[in-house]
Design an enzyme around this catalytic site. Structure first.
Site, mmCIF file in Angstrom:
data_model
loop_
_atom_site.group_PDB
_atom_site.id
_atom_site.type_symbol
_atom_site.label_atom_id
_atom_site.label_comp_id
_atom_site.label_asym_id
_atom_site.label_seq_id
_atom_site.Cartn_x
_atom_site.Cartn_y
_atom_site.Cartn_z
ATOM 1 N N HIS A 14 40.386 44.918 5.495
ATOM 2 C CA HIS A 14 40.196 45.361 4.101
ATOM 3 C C HIS A 14 39.809 46.847 4.097
ATOM 4 O O HIS A 14 39.467 47.395 3.056
ATOM 5 C CB HIS A 14 39.058 44.591 3.420
ATOM 6 C CG HIS A 14 39.290 43.115 3.267
ATOM 7 N ND1 HIS A 14 40.464 42.584 2.815
ATOM 8 C CD2 HIS A 14 38.464 42.051 3.472
ATOM 9 C CE1 HIS A 14 40.359 41.256 2.760
ATOM 10 N NE2 HIS A 14 39.162 40.917 3.162
ATOM 11 N N SER B 164 43.201 39.017 -2.684
ATOM 12 C CA SER B 164 44.475 39.542 -3.191
ATOM 13 C C SER B 164 45.677 38.912 -2.494
ATOM 14 O O SER B 164 46.781 39.436 -2.584
ATOM 15 C CB SER B 164 44.509 41.064 -3.019
ATOM 16 O OG SER B 164 43.516 41.656 -3.809
ATOM 17 N N LYS C 63 43.438 28.186 -6.863
ATOM 18 C CA LYS C 63 44.521 27.811 -7.773
ATOM 19 C C LYS C 63 45.864 28.373 -7.325
ATOM 20 O O LYS C 63 46.903 27.771 -7.544
ATOM 21 C CB LYS C 63 44.221 28.361 -9.165
ATOM 22 C CG LYS C 63 43.139 27.604 -9.908
ATOM 23 C CD LYS C 63 43.061 28.139 -11.320
ATOM 24 C CE LYS C 63 42.485 27.116 -12.260
ATOM 25 N NZ LYS C 63 42.503 27.625 -13.651
HETATM 26 P P1 A3P Z 1 42.786 32.138 -6.643
HETATM 27 O O1 A3P Z 1 41.302 32.158 -6.436
HETATM 28 O O2 A3P Z 1 43.219 32.904 -7.842
HETATM 29 O O3 A3P Z 1 43.353 30.761 -6.623
HETATM 30 P P2 A3P Z 1 42.542 35.870 -0.127
HETATM 31 O O4 A3P Z 1 43.422 35.081 0.754
HETATM 32 O O5 A3P Z 1 42.839 37.336 -0.136
HETATM 33 O O6 A3P Z 1 41.126 35.529 0.076
HETATM 34 O O7 A3P Z 1 42.928 35.441 -1.612
HETATM 35 C C1 A3P Z 1 42.640 34.146 -2.082
HETATM 36 C C2 A3P Z 1 43.527 33.885 -3.280
HETATM 37 O O8 A3P Z 1 44.868 33.617 -2.832
HETATM 38 C C3 A3P Z 1 43.076 32.647 -4.034
HETATM 39 O O9 A3P Z 1 43.440 32.882 -5.390
HETATM 40 C C4 A3P Z 1 43.909 31.564 -3.369
HETATM 41 O O10 A3P Z 1 44.042 30.406 -4.120
HETATM 42 C C5 A3P Z 1 45.244 32.300 -3.214
HETATM 43 N N1 A3P Z 1 46.096 31.714 -2.164
HETATM 44 C C6 A3P Z 1 45.725 31.256 -0.952
HETATM 45 N N2 A3P Z 1 46.793 30.810 -0.276
HETATM 46 C C7 A3P Z 1 47.859 30.978 -1.075
HETATM 47 C C8 A3P Z 1 49.266 30.670 -0.937
HETATM 48 N N3 A3P Z 1 49.735 30.097 0.150
HETATM 49 N N4 A3P Z 1 50.062 30.994 -1.965
HETATM 50 C C9 A3P Z 1 49.585 31.574 -3.087
HETATM 51 N N5 A3P Z 1 48.276 31.877 -3.278
HETATM 52 C C10 A3P Z 1 47.427 31.579 -2.273
#
Ligand code: A3P
EC number: 2.8.2.-
Length: 316
Positions: free
Chosen positions: A132, A68, A283
């Protein structure tokens, strides 16, 4: 890693042996504790955290459901808190340029799973950590102290899709034969590791409304739309003092998906638990679920969103 049980203590094994158990997506066993489904590993981390973690009034706890925006939030708040020590832009020596955000901000239940005796009291003040853990299962001292919680929520369809791809990368064999239809059903029902996510979001949402000085509720979507404004809101909530517009712009740039995901440390690094750092950057978009979810699966999640969040004031 958190899907396996190599570091389980006998005490945990004894404690969880009486809990309801299910086979879940990604894991062969998940256990229900205080209404939520956890892997054995993270459940051990939560139990130790409940027993040992002593919050200080100055602590800052970042809370998310998995996938998230945890990595992003960690980077933003780390850069914000340390902007005097590590000014941005920096000449190549900002910690975020050479270290994955997960190694700069400790993951409470993950650290406790791996090192049950870990002593958090040595971290510099203010201590910045993430978890979490559902609101209901937080260590008592986090709720009763004046520490601050920043909660980041993401559209559940994007969160599911992000989790789905992450899980496939993490455990290709375990997830290979698991149909996405079944995973969506389990996600909606809440029988999913870390789930039900609906209650997780709602508990923190209501906590933020009841106690806005304690819990700040932000969303991945708003962060994406107006990162600078959201960051200023976080800074104000945390009492970070005045920030120059230029500083805000530079931190936003440093922590952007484009910037972080292209760094060597986040393209080719590994966390000590073996997870590749690149798996946290896929992404980084909003609405990307359209690539993965059929219309009927998206509708299934939408129906659950409607049912769970109806009347709460939360909209996705
Ligand atoms: P997607 O899989 O939709 O690309 P978490 O950090 O909670 O594990 O979440 C991972 C999600 O946040 C992934 O989403 C990842 O690409 C996205 N994410 C990671 N770094 C980010 C950033 N600097 N800005 C925006 N989204 C980011």
């Amino acid at each position: 890693d958190y899907l396996r049980d190599e570091l389980l203590t006998q005490e945990t094994r004894d404690m969880i042996s009486s809990l309801p158990k299910e086979k879940g997506w990604l894991v062969s066993e998940m256990y229900q504790f205080q209404g939520r489904w956890h892997t054995q590993a993270l459940l051990q981390g939560i139990l130790i955290c409940q027993k040992r973690f002593e919050a200080k009034d100055s602590d800052i706890i970042l809370v998310t459901n998995p996938k998230s925006g945890t990595t992003w939030l960690k980077a933003l708040v780390f850069a914000l808190l340390h902007r005097h020590k590590f000014p941005v832009p920096s000449l190549g020596n900002h910690p975020l340029l050479v270290t994955n955000p997960h190694l700069l901000v400790p993951f409470l239940e993950g650290v406790y799973y791996e090192s049950p005796d870990f002593d958090f009291s040595g971290l510099p003040t203010p201590r910045l950590m993430n978890t979490h853990i559902p609101y209901l299962s937080l260590p008592e001292s986090i709720k009763s102290s004046s520490c601050k919680i920043v909660y980041c929520c993401r559209n559940p369809k994007d969160m599911f899709v992000s989790l789905w791809h992450f899980g496939k990368k993490l455990a290709p064999e375990e997830t290979a034969d698991y149909p996405i239809e079944k995973a969506v059903e389990a996600f909606c029902e809440g029988k999913f590791i870390g789930g039900p996510f609906w209650e997780h979001i709602l508990e923190y949402w209501y906590a933020s409304r009841e106690n806005p000085n304690k819990v700040l509720f932000v969303t991945y979507e708003e962060l994406k739309k107006q990162t600078g404004a959201e960051m200023k809101q976080i800074a104000e909530f945390l009492g970070c003092g005045f920030i120059e517009e230029e500083e805000v712009r530079e931190i936003v740039k440093l922590c952007s998906f484009e910037s972080l995901s292209n760094l060597e440390v986040n393209r080719a690094g590994k966390l000590p638990n073996g997870i590749e750092t690149k798996s946290f950057f896929r992404k980084g978009e909003t609405g990307g679920w359209r690539d993965t979810l059929s219309e009927s699966l998206a509708e299934e999640i939408d129906r659950t969103i409607e049912e769970k969040f109806h009347g709460s004031g939360l909209k996705f």
